[in-house]
Every structure is written in C-alpha cells, then in structure tokens.
Motif scaffolding. Structure first.
Motif, PDB file in Angstrom:
ATOM      1  N   GLN A  23      58.714  58.237  38.232  1.00  0.00           N
ATOM      2  CA  GLN A  23      59.418  56.998  38.530  1.00  0.00           C
ATOM      3  C   GLN A  23      58.670  56.183  39.571  1.00  0.00           C
ATOM      4  OE1 GLN A  23      63.482  57.707  39.582  1.00  0.00           O
ATOM      5  NE2 GLN A  23      63.977  58.532  37.577  1.00  0.00           N
ATOM      6  N   GLU A  50      61.564  51.133  34.518  1.00  0.00           N
ATOM      7  CA  GLU A  50      62.467  51.709  35.524  1.00  0.00           C
ATOM      8  C   GLU A  50      63.818  52.053  34.923  1.00  0.00           C
ATOM      9  OE1 GLU A  50      62.866  49.309  38.991  1.00  0.00           O
ATOM     10  OE2 GLU A  50      60.721  49.098  39.250  1.00  0.00           O
ATOM     11  N   MET A  53      63.500  55.166  32.750  1.00  0.00           N
ATOM     12  CA  MET A  53      63.340  56.372  33.555  1.00  0.00           C
ATOM     13  C   MET A  53      64.643  56.764  34.254  1.00  0.00           C
ATOM     14  SD  MET A  53      60.410  57.386  32.854  1.00  0.00           S
ATOM     15  CE  MET A  53      60.282  58.732  33.982  1.00  0.00           C
ATOM     16  N   GLN A  54      65.430  55.787  34.691  1.00  0.00           N
ATOM     17  CA  GLN A  54      66.718  56.083  35.311  1.00  0.00           C
ATOM     18  C   GLN A  54      67.664  56.726  34.306  1.00  0.00           C
ATOM     19  OE1 GLN A  54      68.237  52.531  37.107  1.00  0.00           O
ATOM     20  NE2 GLN A  54      66.897  52.689  38.884  1.00  0.00           N
ATOM     21  N   THR A  57      66.483  60.296  33.566  1.00  0.00           N
ATOM     22  CA  THR A  57      66.803  61.156  34.700  1.00  0.00           C
ATOM     23  C   THR A  57      68.282  61.507  34.715  1.00  0.00           C
ATOM     24  OG1 THR A  57      65.020  60.135  35.960  1.00  0.00           O
ATOM     25  CG2 THR A  57      66.659  61.388  37.202  1.00  0.00           C
TER      26      THR A  57
END
Length: 79
Positions: A23, A50, A53-54, A57
């Motif tokens: 990230q 971003e 990736m958030q 995650t």
C-alpha cells in the motif's frame, strides 16, 4: 481440520503482510509530531490503486479473523 486451518491462517498472514507493505504511504499524515499538518484527521476518499488495496486488505483481514475464530472454536472443543 485443525492443521488445514492453521496452514490457511499462516498463508493468509503472509499475504496480508505483503498487501499492507504494498500500500502507498500517506505522506501528508505520516508525521504525527508535525504541528503544521492540519490534514492529519482529514479523511480523503481513496481512488484507483489505493481503493483496491484497501478493499483487498479489508477482505483479507475479515477472512483471517474468521479462520482464527474457527481455530479457537475447534481447539476449545477438542476436535
């Protein structure tokens, strides 16, 4: 079953660590002790890489917690 879940938890842990390291860093709020940054508690909407990736995650953390909870349940019942 316990060994399989334990192996899955280990693999998920390694993947989760890698995803967190991939990230991008947020340079504006990285220095907590800098009094000049007024944007420390400001929320900006993540876009593009971003945001992806958030989401990845968050999904990996949810799966990791479910597997860990399943391991606790299995170990407490003595299966």
């Amino acid at each position: 079953m316990y060994q399989v879940l334990l192996a899955i938890l280990l693999i998920l842990s390694v993947i989760l660590i890698a995803v967190i390291f991939i990230q991008p860093a947020k340079n504006q709020s990285s220095n907590v002790f800098d009094a000049g940054t007024g944007a420390l508690f400001e929320r900006s909407k993540a876009r593009g890489f971003e945001a992806v990736m958030q989401r990845i995650t968050a999904i990996l953390v949810a799966i990791w917690m479910l597997v860990a909870l399943a391991l606790v349940v299995i170990s407490s019942t003595g299966m």
